[in-house]
Each structure stands twice: as structure tokens, then as C-alpha cells.
Design an enzyme around this catalytic site. Structure first.
Site, PDB file in Angstrom:
ATOM      1  N   HIS A  78       0.816  -1.223   0.000  1.00 44.21           N
ATOM      2  CA  HIS A  78       0.000   0.000   0.000  1.00 44.21           C
ATOM      3  C   HIS A  78       0.845   1.266   0.000  1.00 44.21           C
ATOM      4  O   HIS A  78       0.293   2.358  -0.152  1.00 44.21           O
ATOM      5  CB  HIS A  78      -0.939  -0.001   1.221  1.00 44.21           C
ATOM      6  CG  HIS A  78      -1.903  -1.152   1.196  1.00 44.21           C
ATOM      7  ND1 HIS A  78      -2.993  -1.184   0.352  1.00 44.21           N
ATOM      8  CD2 HIS A  78      -1.916  -2.322   1.877  1.00 44.21           C
ATOM      9  CE1 HIS A  78      -3.648  -2.326   0.550  1.00 44.21           C
ATOM     10  NE2 HIS A  78      -3.015  -3.032   1.455  1.00 44.21           N
ATOM     11  N   HIS A 354      10.667  -4.706 -11.658  1.00 46.01           N
ATOM     12  CA  HIS A 354      11.175  -5.462 -10.508  1.00 46.01           C
ATOM     13  C   HIS A 354      12.586  -5.973 -10.796  1.00 46.01           C
ATOM     14  O   HIS A 354      13.526  -5.221 -10.693  1.00 46.01           O
ATOM     15  CB  HIS A 354      10.187  -6.589 -10.178  1.00 46.01           C
ATOM     16  CG  HIS A 354      10.420  -7.224  -8.847  1.00 46.01           C
ATOM     17  ND1 HIS A 354      10.101  -6.606  -7.669  1.00 46.01           N
ATOM     18  CD2 HIS A 354      10.956  -8.417  -8.507  1.00 46.01           C
ATOM     19  CE1 HIS A 354      10.448  -7.386  -6.650  1.00 46.01           C
ATOM     20  NE2 HIS A 354      10.967  -8.494  -7.144  1.00 46.01           N
TER      21      HIS A 354
HETATM   22 FE1  DHE Z   1      14.102 -10.229  -3.950  1.00 42.56          FE
HETATM   23  C1  DHE Z   1      16.493  -9.782  -6.382  1.00 42.56           C
HETATM   24  C2  DHE Z   1      12.989  -7.063  -4.481  1.00 42.56           C
HETATM   25  C3  DHE Z   1      11.490 -10.823  -1.832  1.00 42.56           C
HETATM   26  C4  DHE Z   1      15.490 -13.215  -3.081  1.00 42.56           C
HETATM   27  N1  DHE Z   1      14.612  -8.732  -5.231  1.00 42.56           N
HETATM   28  C5  DHE Z   1      15.633  -8.744  -6.156  1.00 42.56           C
HETATM   29  C6  DHE Z   1      15.670  -7.478  -6.831  1.00 42.56           C
HETATM   30  C7  DHE Z   1      14.676  -6.707  -6.285  1.00 42.56           C
HETATM   31  C8  DHE Z   1      14.021  -7.493  -5.280  1.00 42.56           C
HETATM   32  C9  DHE Z   1      14.335  -5.285  -6.649  1.00 42.56           C
HETATM   33  C10 DHE Z   1      16.632  -7.094  -7.915  1.00 42.56           C
HETATM   34  C11 DHE Z   1      17.907  -6.583  -7.320  1.00 42.56           C
HETATM   35  C12 DHE Z   1      18.946  -6.221  -8.356  1.00 42.56           C
HETATM   36  O1  DHE Z   1      19.176  -7.000  -9.288  1.00 42.56           O
HETATM   37  O2  DHE Z   1      19.529  -5.133  -8.250  1.00 42.56           O
HETATM   38  N2  DHE Z   1      12.478  -9.160  -3.313  1.00 42.56           N
HETATM   39  C13 DHE Z   1      12.224  -7.870  -3.651  1.00 42.56           C
HETATM   40  C14 DHE Z   1      11.027  -7.427  -3.007  1.00 42.56           C
HETATM   41  O3  DHE Z   1      10.546  -6.258  -3.023  1.00 42.56           O
HETATM   42  C15 DHE Z   1      10.383  -8.615  -2.421  1.00 42.56           C
HETATM   43  C16 DHE Z   1       9.248  -9.042  -3.331  1.00 42.56           C
HETATM   44  C17 DHE Z   1       9.761  -8.396  -1.059  1.00 42.56           C
HETATM   45  C18 DHE Z   1      10.711  -7.882  -0.002  1.00 42.56           C
HETATM   46  O4  DHE Z   1      10.242  -7.400   1.013  1.00 42.56           O
HETATM   47  O5  DHE Z   1      11.920  -7.917  -0.167  1.00 42.56           O
HETATM   48  C19 DHE Z   1      11.521  -9.619  -2.488  1.00 42.56           C
HETATM   49  N3  DHE Z   1      13.564 -11.768  -2.691  1.00 42.56           N
HETATM   50  C20 DHE Z   1      12.486 -11.800  -1.904  1.00 42.56           C
HETATM   51  C21 DHE Z   1      12.442 -13.000  -1.107  1.00 42.56           C
HETATM   52  O6  DHE Z   1      11.558 -13.305  -0.242  1.00 42.56           O
HETATM   53  C22 DHE Z   1      13.564 -13.862  -1.553  1.00 42.56           C
HETATM   54  C23 DHE Z   1      13.003 -15.050  -2.316  1.00 42.56           C
HETATM   55  C24 DHE Z   1      14.413 -14.449  -0.443  1.00 42.56           C
HETATM   56  C25 DHE Z   1      15.243 -13.468   0.302  1.00 42.56           C
HETATM   57  O7  DHE Z   1      16.446 -13.689   0.404  1.00 42.56           O
HETATM   58  O8  DHE Z   1      14.708 -12.483   0.790  1.00 42.56           O
HETATM   59  C26 DHE Z   1      14.295 -12.897  -2.486  1.00 42.56           C
HETATM   60  N4  DHE Z   1      15.684 -11.313  -4.620  1.00 42.56           N
HETATM   61  C27 DHE Z   1      16.109 -12.487  -4.092  1.00 42.56           C
HETATM   62  C28 DHE Z   1      17.318 -12.909  -4.768  1.00 42.56           C
HETATM   63  C29 DHE Z   1      17.599 -11.928  -5.725  1.00 42.56           C
HETATM   64  C30 DHE Z   1      16.565 -10.929  -5.610  1.00 42.56           C
HETATM   65  C31 DHE Z   1      18.082 -14.194  -4.493  1.00 42.56           C
HETATM   66  C32 DHE Z   1      18.788 -11.897  -6.696  1.00 42.56           C
HETATM   67  C33 DHE Z   1      18.496 -12.728  -7.886  1.00 42.56           C
HETATM   68  C34 DHE Z   1      19.685 -12.812  -8.789  1.00 42.56           C
HETATM   69  O9  DHE Z   1      19.999 -13.935  -9.205  1.00 42.56           O
HETATM   70  O10 DHE Z   1      20.292 -11.786  -9.081  1.00 42.56           O
END
Ligand code: DHE
Length: 568
Positions: A78, A354
Site C-alpha cells: 500500500h 522489478h
Molecule cells: Fe528479492 C532480487 C525485491 C522478496 C530473493 N529482489 C531482487 C531485486 C529486487 C528485489 C528489486 C533485484 C535486485 C537487483 O538486481 O539489483 N524481493 C524484492 C522485493 O521487493 C520482495 C518481493 C519483497 C521484499 O520485502 O523484499 C523480495 N527476494 C524476496 C524473497 O523473499 C527472496 C526469495 C528471499 C530473500 O532472500 O529475501 C528474495 N531477490 C532475491 C534474490 C535476488 C533478488 C536471491 C537476486 C536474484 C539474482 O539472481 O540476481
């Protein structure tokens, strides 16, 4: 009730469905809930309590408790200012019209629009729901801004460059180093990719999100969700943090300059709150410039007060960072060659950007606009949008996967949060024009809720998780496709079973440098067992299971060589 629902622009799930869902899947999250997020440290900051006499009263203690819950559970969807993002706006006047009792119903049972039932899932007590229903009828408290003064004051240079080693002091094969996010302990594990042994565990920010490495391979950068950045020197006998900084109170992205001649020189971090990006000295994290992303949406050109910075990647072909601004749907190409006279190209892409990755030529950046079921393709050579490609329901590629398809030439793929397909997009407008920026194949994954897909130039496999699938077997398993015969169904392998773990999700495939192993996280509960499973890519059989009580909730894993070179 129907009038209420229309007022919020939402449709309520029938009570029985909502309750059954919560009971059947107490630990699973629909895509919307995942996107709503984990919460941040923002709620813990002191905020001014502004009261509206038309709203039911709240004590200061209730206000303080409510803002923590709001930033933890509600702000992701939100918005911090409640103007709406993935979720609907929750502005005081509208909330007052609905009234406390009705708001309690929404919060207790959830909605079909994706809002979870906080009461039915026992995440909030009746008392807390009552408090939250009153809280959102008052004006939204504003978390503190975080300008250069605060950013600079938070900067700690623990080991200045002249006191760091002049040469590499360890015998770690850095190219094959894995940096592993230990999400719930606020730590990173550095694992030797050759021996599979943990080298060290380092304290980082809250629920650290990603790791990126400097162009030379010497430095590791990581950001916590709380905006705390660690700069780690990998040349030390045992790698350790040499500088930290807080770029904001809620953050997800970080990267460093990769263009020739700029190795290690400049770091960039994006923040969700305040919505901004910060440019820093790559060797020390000294902050140089902070840029706000507040502004107008690309399409309706309406002012948005909190356009969050999602993924950031570093160009190999220009001195530029690609900064993806979620709510306004704009991609910024930030040229870092002259920070005093910063030149930025602003590209209209699609809203709710994203995560994403490069195509194999590293000219095109493909980024998921997940709430718009679209992948936006940015041509970073020309500095313009190449295409918006309609894909499946809520694409979530991580960095995606590139291969040379037997029929369609170079392609890039993404899985989806909201369905069980993998969209394969043609990426070569020069030699395969007829396929470029079209979905040329749609592969069937073993479940929905996919977070990450991965392959490697030396491999003929494509691996995909289904980590957020509500199905227990699906989120413990991965699909592996034969890239030489994509008409054949995928083999489904239960990775959690291989690790002997009964409760956990399998996520984030990552290759070793040689491209002959693929590593998976078995992401168990905070107080339970987790593991990393290393699969032999060729035989698709297990090669190693890494278990250690220190491996608490491993999620993302980043191989140094593949991450620097953007090999995926
Ligand atoms: Fe992520 C990448 C945002 C939840 C694991 N995640 C990203 C990126 C963003 C993002 C903007 C790209 C970054 C970059 O490349 O500069 N993620 C978010 C959120 O907003 C979200 C949905 C909720 C939150 O509150 O964070 C979220 N993400 C998660 C998880 O719950 C995950 C599965 C487990 C964790 O570690 O928190 C998770 N996100 C990841 C991972 C990447 C990632 C492992 C990098 C992927 C890659 O191979 O580069």
C-alpha cells in the site's frame, strides 16, 4: 459488504475460501503477498503522530506499535504514504468512510485482490487488528527522510584502502567463490566453490538481499533490507568488512561500475525508502551523490511520492548503471563518467519494474514489470525502449537465463509467480528479426510461484524452481529442461528430499564457474534445518549436500565469476 468492497476497489474472497486457504497453506504465500514484502526496519524509526479528530482515538503506545506493524506487513503493497502501489490506496478519508468495524473484516479475512487474512492466518491478534483499523484512519506518519547529511554520518570506513593488503593474502579460488544470503540471521556465508567448505560467516544488514562483486573481483558489496551496505575485502586472509554505510531505511539493490577503466571505482545502491539511489566511491563507500526518484508515472504522468528503486545493473558497454524505478515505470541510464554533471537517459518502460538481466550480447536489458505481466526490453546501446513483451502472469526472472535455441536463435527466459509457464523470448533482432522480442516458446514448469530460472553457456540444461508454489512437493522440487529438446517435458527433481529436509522451499539455482555444477538453496525455517544442494549438471545427480548449523535460511547464492561477467 459489497458497497464496502467497491469502496476499496477490491473483491472479497468468500469467507470460507479465504479461511480454507489460510488453514491449508499456513506457510505459503500467494504472489501478491510475496510482492508485498518482508518488511523493513523503517517502522522502528521514531515518527510524528499526527491525529485526525474524525478518526477513532489512539494512544501514543498504540500508534508506535501500529506503525511497526504497518511497515512490516502493509507498506510493501500500500506504500509508505498509503497512496497505493501493488495494493489500493488507504487514505484516511476513505478509511474513515469505511469505519473501524468494516476495516477489521478486511484485515481479518483478506481479499481476492491479494490481501492476506491477517486474522485467519493468526498473524495478527484481534487486538492488533482493531488497532490497525484505527491507525489507517489517521494520517500516514512520515518516516524520516535520509539525505546526504544522514548518509554521510552513517558511513564507517573500518579499514582505509592504504591499510588493506597490497596482494591477495589467502589461497581462496575467488573466481569460484559463492556468497550466500543467510536471510533470517542477517548474515552472509562465503563458501569455497571447490571444496564446498564455509570460509567465513559475516554479519550484514537485516535480511540481506543481494550480493554483487566489483569488476576486479576483489570486493564484495551487499545490501540489507534496512539499507545497510557492507563492503567486504576478499583479499584479506579471512575476508572481512572494510566499510559500511546506510543509504536509506529500506533497500534491495546494489551494483558497481563494470565499464573498462572503471573497475571497482563506483558503487551504486537503490532504496525503497526514501525512494532514491546513491552513488559512492567503490573502494570506501564514501557517498558522493544522492538522487531522488520521486516524480511522475510514465503513462498517466501523475505524481508518485515513493517510486522505489528495484533492480540496478551495471553496463559492460558504457559507463552506465541501469536503474529501474518501480512505480513510475521508468528505466534510468545513469552515466557515471562525470558525477558533477550527471547525465541520465530516462526511458518509458512499464510500471512495477522489478528484477531482470542482460541478454547474451549484454546490449539489451530485460526487466519484469510483474504487476503488468510484461517484460520491458531496454536497448542500452541506443538508450531507448526496444519493446514491451506481454508474457504470463507476474514474470519473475531473477536475472533470467540465456541460451541459443535450436529453432529460434538467442533467447532469454523468465518464470512466473502467477502461473506455471516459462516464457522464452527471442533476443536477436540482427540475425533473427522475426523472433526478436516475441515469446517464441512457453515451457511448462512443475508448479506456479517460480522465482528463478538459470542455465550456463556450457550447459544444455535449464533449471527452474517453483519456490512459492502452495503445493508442498512443487516448492521442494525443480524442473530441468533439455535445451536440445524443449518439446520434451522437464524432469522434476525433489531437491529437498535429496537433502533430507521435510520443511523448506527450494530456490535460486546458481552455477559454479566451470558451468558443470548447479547449486540450490533448501530454504528451511529460521529455527529448523536448511541446506545447499549441489547437483552435477550433466548427470542431474547430487554431487554434494552442504549442511551446517550456521547455514540459517540460505536463499540467494552468487558465484563471483558468473556474477561479475553476468553469465546466466
Ligand atoms: Fe528479492 C532480487 C525485491 C522478496 C530473493 N529482489 C531482487 C531485486 C529486487 C528485489 C528489486 C533485484 C535486485 C537487483 O538486481 O539489483 N524481493 C524484492 C522485493 O521487493 C520482495 C518481493 C519483497 C521484499 O520485502 O523484499 C523480495 N527476494 C524476496 C524473497 O523473499 C527472496 C526469495 C528471499 C530473500 O532472500 O529475501 C528474495 N531477490 C532475491 C534474490 C535476488 C533478488 C536471491 C537476486 C536474484 C539474482 O539472481 O540476481
Amino acid at each position: 459488504m459489497k458497497k464496502l468492497m467497491r469502496g476499496l476497489g477490491l473483491a472479497l474472497l468468500p469467507l470460507s475460501v479465504s479461511m480454507a486457504w489460510a488453514q491449508e497453506h499456513p506457510n505459503t504465500k500467494p504472489a501478491e503477498v510475496y510482492l508485498a514484502g518482508t518488511g523493513s526496519a523503517t517502522g522502528e524509526l521514531e515518527m510524528y503522530q499526527s491525529t485526525d479528530p474524525k478518526a477513532p482515538p489512539m494512544t501514543k503506545a498504540e500508534f508506535d506499535a501500529a506503525r511497526v506493524i504497518y511497515f512490516d506487513r502493509c507498506a510493501g503493497c500500500h506504500g509508505v504514504l498509503r497512496k497505493g502501489a501493488t495494493g489500493k490506496p488507504l487514505l484516511p478519508e476513505l478509511m474513515q468512510n469505511l469505519g473501524t468495524e468494516s476495516l477489521k473484516v478486511f484485515m481479518t479475512y483478506g481479499t481476492a485482490g491479494g490481501m492476506p487474512g491477517f486474522g485467519t492466518s493468526n498473524e495478527l491478534s484481534e487486538k492488533e487488528i482493531d488497532m490497525m483499523a484505527r491507525f489507517i484512519q489517521h494520517p500516514a506518519p512520515l518516516p524520516p527522510e535520509w539525505g546526504m547529511k544522514e548518509i554521510h554520518a552513517s558511513w564507517k570506513l573500518l579499514v582505509p584502502p592504504d591499510q588493506r593488503p597490497k596482494k591477495k593474502m589467502n589461497n581462496i579460488n575467488l573466481d569460484n567463490l559463492f556468497s550466500v544470503t543467510l536471510r533470517d540471521s542477517g548474515e552472509l556465508a562465503l563458501i569455497d566453490g571447490d571444496s564446498k567448505k564455509i570460509i567465513t560467516i559475516l554479519k550484514t544488514g537485516f535480511a540481506v538481499h543481494i550480493t554483487r562483486f566489483s569488476g576486479s573481483g576483489r570486493y564484495l558489496y551487499t545490501t540489507g533490507r534496512d539499507g545497510l551496505i557492507n563492503l567486504i575485502d576478499l583479499w584479506m586472509e579471512t575476508p572481512q568488512t572494510v566499510a559500511t554505510i546506510r543509504t536509506g531505511s529500506d533497500a534491495r539493490s546494489i551494483d558497481t561500475s563494470k565499464f573498462k577503466g572503471y573497475d571497482d571505482k563506483i558503487a551504486i545502491a537503490g532504496t525503497y525508502w526514501p525512494p532514491a539511489y546513491v552513488l559512492m566511491d567503490g573502494f570506501t563507500l564514501e557517498p558522493k551523490k544522492v538522487m531522488s526518484t520521486r516524480g511522475y508515472t510514465y503513462d498517466e504522468q501523475e505524481f508518485h511520492p515513493e517510486p522505489r528503486v528495484a533492480s540496478i545493473v551495471s553496463s559492460h558497454i558504457k559507463p552506465e548503471f541501469v536503474v529501474n524505478v518501480k512505480e513510475t515505470g521508468k528505466v534510468l541510464l545513469v552515466n557515471y563518467s562525470d558525477l558533477k554533471n550527471l547525465k541520465t537517459t530516462e526511458i518509458e518502460a512499464e510500471r512495477f519494474l522489478h528484477d531482470g538481466g542482460w541478454d547474451s550480447s549484454k546490449r539489451y536489458f530485460l526487466v519484469a514489470a510483474n504487476m503488468r505481466d510484461t517484460v520491458s526490453v531496454v536497448d542500452t546501446k541506443e538508450g531507448k525502449l526496444a519493446a514491451n513483451v506481454k508474457v504470463g502472469n507476474k514474470p519473475h526472472p531473477g536475472r533470467g537465463a540465456n541460451w541459443k535455441d535450436v529453432k529460434y536463435g538467442p533467447v532469454w527466459a523468465t518464470g512466473h509467480l502467477g502461473d506455471d509457464t516459462i516464457a522464452v523470448i527471442g533476443t536477436d533482432p540482427a540475425k533473427h528479426k522475426q523472433n526478436a522480442w516475441k515469446v517464441v516458446r512457453s515451457l511448462k514448469n512443475h508448479g506456479n510461484g517460480s522465482l528463478f530460472v538459470k542455465t550456463h553457456p556450457k550447459s544444455s540444461n535449464l533449471w527452474a524452481d517453483a519456490a512459492l508454489s502452495p503445493d508442498d512437493a512443487a516448492h521442494k522440487s525443480v524442473s530441468v529442461f533439455n535445451l536440445k529438446n524443449l518439446d520434451a517435458p522437464a524432469e522434476v527433481i525433489n531437491i529437498a528430499e535429496i537433502a533430507g529436509i521435510t520443511k523448506g522451499r527450494v530456490t535460486h539455482p546458481e552455477y559454479n564457474k566451470a558451468g558443470d555444477e548447479v547449486w540450490f538453496s533448501v530454504w528451511g525455517p529460521k529455527t529448523g534445518e536448511s541446506a545447499i544442494v549441489v547437483m552435477n549438471d550433466k548427470t542431474r545427480k547430487v554431487k554434494a549436500v552442504i549442511k551446517d548449523p550456521r547455514l540459517i535460511t540460505p536463499t540467494g547464492k552468487f558465484n563471483l565469476y558468473n556474477t561479475i561477467k553476468d553469465i546466466y
